[in-house]
Scaffold this active site. Structure first.
Site, short mmCIF file in Angstrom:
data_model
loop_
_atom_site.label_atom_id
_atom_site.label_comp_id
_atom_site.label_asym_id
_atom_site.label_seq_id
_atom_site.Cartn_x
_atom_site.Cartn_y
_atom_site.Cartn_z
CB THR A 11 -0.75 0.61 1.40
OG1 THR A 11 -0.16 -0.34 2.10
CG2 THR A 11 -2.34 -1.10 1.04
CB THR A 54 -0.28 -0.87 6.53
OG1 THR A 54 1.35 -2.19 7.25
CG2 THR A 54 0.12 -0.07 7.35
CB CYS A 198 6.64 -0.12 6.99
SG CYS A 198 6.34 -1.38 7.17
NE ARG A 269 9.85 -3.07 -0.36
CZ ARG A 269 8.83 -3.88 0.40
NH1 ARG A 269 8.20 -4.41 -0.04
NH2 ARG A 269 9.21 -5.07 1.95
#
Length: 363
Positions: A11, A54, A198, A269
């Site tokens: 996400t 998430t 995250c 990432r």
């Protein structure tokens, strides 16, 4: 033929730092098609769809379930005949961490109704040694996940802001943290570059949702702004230090140690080391980046950079910058750092791992 469908797609955020829900929407469509085929194959058991991605509170029930219902013709409603159940159980995987693995981390669970919730809790309980925590509803589980990373983001942002202040006051931030840590309830966060899929992303999901209901989450947004700008600030500090030592900026040779978003992990990432390098490139420097954990082909494809696996021998640099605390860099001795450094050269230690007697520049 499956009875349980678990959706774990990324996400991310878009270029405007808004939630990009395309992956989770497309995954919902795929599962919906499977449910439709499954239903017409006269499968008797009720299928269960579990989301682990998430999200901000509300996505599962307000966006994902309606997509499945529309595409499959089934209903997430126990009062209907053609039904499926849904749940949310956020992943808590820590990439590269061999201690805190799936089975060793308490799993948060939830369901669209009490029967589904208990079944999902038992499902995960069968493999999670650390146990499970069943929440009262899906929104609670979604909210619990998103504040985990938001809290960490804000704590690091505070340390980054303190590092900037202490830099102006000519105080070593790590010395301050070490001293403060002698108090039993001091939480020992350290300044640094906040990237990854995250911590550097999830807070934007919460701020987006808060703004959509008319509330401006000032602390969260301020923390994000500080952490997003830390790469540029660190690059400026290096340039300033080179200038102080009368080292010509143009075509200076810079060695950057580390490219992943965290130590001892190949994940690149949303790595903020890339932002640091791009900020330095504005000054026309010659930059060599080393990371023994990175797949050079992947780095080239994603970021357009040539990442090398080993520090070049017999090559001297005007500055050596440690951006990631990989174990390979932690093992380096004083002589190893000196061998890569020109006379008057600078060691810039963003992670606090360089021997103190080398007098490294710190954030």
């Amino acid at each position: 033929k499956a009875d349980v469908f678990i959706i774990t797609v990324p996400t991310p955020i878009d270029s405007f730092k808004k939630p990009d829900l395309n992956p989770i929407k497309k995954a919902s469509l795929i599962v919906a098609e499977a449910l439709k085929i499954r239903f017409y194959s006269s499968k008797e058991t009720i299928p269960i769809v579990i989301y682990e991605s998430t999200v901000y509170p509300g996505i599962t029930q307000e966006i994902c379930i309606p997509i499945i219902e529309k595409e499959s013709g089934l209903f997430c409603d126990v009062s209907k005949n053609n039904v499926f159940a849904c749940g949310y159980s956020p992943e808590r995987i820590n990439p590269g961490d061999k201690k805190h693995r799936l089975k060793d981390i308490v799993k948060i669970t939830s369901g669209s109704n009490i029967i589904a919730a208990k079944w999902i809790d038992l499902l995960y309980g069968s493999i999670i040694h650390a146990g499970t925590h069943l929440t009262k509803d899906i929104k609670t589980a979604e909210a619990a996940k998103i504040i985990e990373n938001t809290q960490r983001d804000i704590n690091i942002a505070l340390m980054n802001e303190l590092a900037i202040i202490f830099k102006l006051l000519d105080i070593d931030t790590l010395d301050v943290i070490h001293a403060a840590s002698t108090k039993w309830n001091f939480i020992k966060f350290q300044p640094g570059l906040v990237g990854g899929h995250c911590i550097g992303v999830d807070p934007y999901y919460l701020t987006y949702r808060a703004q959509s209901i008319g509330y401006s989450p000032e602390i969260i947004l301020s923390g994000r702004e500080i952490n997003d700008n830390m790469s540029k600030w660190a690059a400026e500090q290096l340039i300033l230090e080179l200038t102080k030592k009368n080292i010509p900026i143009l075509n200076s040779n810079i060695l950057v140690l580390g490219f992943t978003f965290k130590e001892n992990c190949p994940d690149i990432r949303n790595t903020k080391v890339f932002d640091f390098i791009k900020s330095l490139e504005e000054y026309n420097l010659n930059i060599v980046t080393i990371d023994p954990w990175v797949n050079p082909i992947e780095a080239k494809k994603v970021y357009g950079l040539d990442i090398k696996r080993k520090i070049p021998k017999n090559t001297k640099f005007n500055a050596v910058v440690c951006t990631v605390a990989h174990k390979q860099f932690k093992k380096m001795q004083k002589i190893d750092w000196e061998n890569s450094l020109e006379d008057r050269g600078i060691i810039f230690d963003l992670k606090g791992i360089v021997p103190r007697d080398l007098n490294p520049l710190r954030i």
